[in-house]
Design an enzyme around this catalytic site. Structure first.
Site, PDB file in Angstrom:
ATOM      1  N   ASP A  36      66.977 -19.058 -32.296  1.00 17.48           N
ATOM      2  CA  ASP A  36      68.396 -19.363 -32.487  1.00 17.48           C
ATOM      3  C   ASP A  36      69.242 -19.170 -31.232  1.00 17.48           C
ATOM      4  O   ASP A  36      70.464 -19.108 -31.305  1.00 17.48           O
ATOM      5  CB  ASP A  36      68.969 -18.506 -33.620  1.00 17.48           C
ATOM      6  CG  ASP A  36      68.786 -17.008 -33.370  1.00 17.48           C
ATOM      7  OD1 ASP A  36      68.151 -16.631 -32.369  1.00 17.48           O
ATOM      8  OD2 ASP A  36      69.278 -16.204 -34.188  1.00 17.48           O
ATOM      9  N   GLU A  37      68.601 -19.105 -30.060  1.00 21.90           N
ATOM     10  CA  GLU A  37      69.339 -18.897 -28.809  1.00 21.90           C
ATOM     11  C   GLU A  37      68.887 -19.889 -27.743  1.00 21.90           C
ATOM     12  O   GLU A  37      67.714 -20.229 -27.643  1.00 21.90           O
ATOM     13  CB  GLU A  37      69.129 -17.480 -28.275  1.00 21.90           C
ATOM     14  CG  GLU A  37      69.777 -16.384 -29.088  1.00 21.90           C
ATOM     15  CD  GLU A  37      69.594 -15.026 -28.439  1.00 21.90           C
ATOM     16  OE1 GLU A  37      70.365 -14.692 -27.517  1.00 21.90           O
ATOM     17  OE2 GLU A  37      68.660 -14.307 -28.835  1.00 21.90           O
TER      18      GLU A  37
ATOM     19  N   ASP B  29      74.314 -19.152 -29.136  1.00 26.80           N
ATOM     20  CA  ASP B  29      73.653 -18.319 -30.147  1.00 26.80           C
ATOM     21  C   ASP B  29      74.172 -18.720 -31.524  1.00 26.80           C
ATOM     22  O   ASP B  29      75.373 -18.658 -31.793  1.00 26.80           O
ATOM     23  CB  ASP B  29      73.950 -16.843 -29.878  1.00 26.80           C
ATOM     24  CG  ASP B  29      73.072 -15.907 -30.707  1.00 26.80           C
ATOM     25  OD1 ASP B  29      72.381 -16.385 -31.620  1.00 26.80           O
ATOM     26  OD2 ASP B  29      73.089 -14.690 -30.443  1.00 26.80           O
TER      27      ASP B  29
END
Length: 404
Positions: A107-108, A13
């Site tokens: 974003d993960e 993350d």
């Protein structure tokens, strides 16, 4: 043979992603309370730095409220182009090195490293990947490593900011036990309130509630909650390249060059699949428009875009693509629209300059479409319900070259 219980799943993350990208672009913002969002009184906070969070600020908070809590906060309007570019950069780094990965949001990422202990050691390999991402992208990133996606995600949250944490096989339940129930993914305010009213405040207590009782309280979600509380999750890492696109196309009963009609169809189709995106809680990073002429020649054109699922953003891209693509003075037999490069996410993240009213409008529109059907609420661009739609008859004379 590797069993589900023996898997090694890493969850990566990017820390405060939007904020980190802004700080990378302007180093003077580092260490300061930074708010990402619109600057008007009706704007909302799309993201905020850790320094801003100390004042009680959080995402989705009205910007006006956030600035009352921290008057000296710095406000930056969002730049989805820049964020999307950095997201793709990190994706490329992971794709070059990981045997199997899933991009679960902008974003993960989840990585399935099962079996790698025989060769390198999963923790050592994952740590080296994290260092490579930080070095090549300039962005801070955290990861959790565990036997399943659920525990690895919770471990990542505990490792932040810019850290890493491994939960050994067999220690999943003990790791989760002391945490408040809100730490379990998908336990929102309403679910947490229901559980707390019944005296369930920690994951340990939740894990000890009989599954049948949880099912009586929460319906089928009760069983899922019990499994999560006990650290059980057998969901697979879905390879990113298998992420499906969402598309639609329309073949006309009669070939046409009626531009008003074609534009109306583009609007209708774009609204239809944009609604599907939001239903699936996904964003698209690539838009494709397709045209088939009367002589059956088929042409397509696509563009990579900042991740979005908002009608007004996607319609602009679709119309621009169509304008560039339609370059022959021929009748059109079919048009289509496709959204690909899908990631998990919601439309709030790219409404940086929009107000709470805009977000509420999308929520209201989708509520009506959920209840009555997606085509019962359409933009007023000569679009009519399907049962009343009349396709234009073919025209004998050819329209002059389309200039937009």
């Amino acid at each position: 043979m590797i069993t589900l219980q023996q898997r090694a799943i890493a969850h990566f993350d990017l820390d405060c992603f939007f904020v980190s990208v802004e700080c990378l672009h302007d180093s003077q913002l580092k260490g300061k309370p930074l708010l990402i969002g619109g600057s008007s009184d009706r704007a909302v906070v799309a993201a905020c730095s850790y320094e801003a969070r100390r004042y009680g600020i959080h995402s989705a908070m009205p910007m006006k409220t956030a600035l009352r809590l921290c008057p000296h906060a710095i406000v930056r309007s969002g730049d989805m182009d820049r964020y999307s570019e950095k997201s793709r950069e990190v994706t490329s780094i992971i794709a070059d090195k990981a045997p199997l990965y899933e991009k679960s949001s902008i974003d993960e990422f989840y990585l399935d490293l099962s079996g790698m202990d025989k060769f390198f050691g999963s923790l050592k390999w994952t740590s080296e990947l994290r260092k490579a991402i930080i070095k090549e992208s300039g962005l801070p990133i955290s990861f959790g490593l565990a036997s399943n996606k659920l525990v690895s995600k919770v471990a990542t949250d505990e490792a932040k900011p810019n850290g890493q944490l491994e939960i050994p096989f067999g220690a999943e339940k003990n790791f989760l036990a002391p945490m408040p129930i809100e730490k379990i993914p998908m336990v929102g305010k309403e679910t947490a309130a229901q559980l707390r009213r019944r005296g369930v405040e920690t994951v340990k207590i939740l894990s000890e509630v009989p599954p049948s009782l949880l099912e009586a309280w929460m319906g089928k979600n009760g069983i899922s909650l019990w499994r999560k509380a006990n650290g059980i999750d057998d969901s697979p890492v879905v390879p990113y390249y298998e992420q499906k696109s969402i598309s639609t196309e329309s073949t006309f009963p009669a070939d046409t060059i009626d531009m008003e009609f074609l534009h109306a169809e583009l609007v209708r189709m774009t609204e239809k699949i944009a609604f599907e995106l939001r239903q699936q809680n996904k964003l698209t990073g690539c838009v494709t428009v397709k045209i088939r002429y009367s002589d059956f020649e088929t042409v397509t054109k696509q563009m990579t875009i900042p991740y979005s699922c908002s009608d007004h953003v996607l319609l602009e891209k679709v119309k621009d693509l169509f304008k560039k693509l339609y370059d022959r003075r021929l009748l059109v037999r079919l048009i289509g629209v496709r959204f690909s490069h899908l990631v998990q996410g919601n439309y709030q993240i790219n409404l940086f300059d929009d107000s709470q009213e805009m977000i509420s409008l999308y929520q209201a529109i989708d509520h009506i479409k959920n209840r009555f059907g997606w085509d019962m609420l359409l933009k007023g661009t000569n679009v009519v319900p399907p049962d009343k739609r009349k396709y234009p008859a073919p025209k004998k004379d050819i329209m002059p070259y389309y200039k937009g």
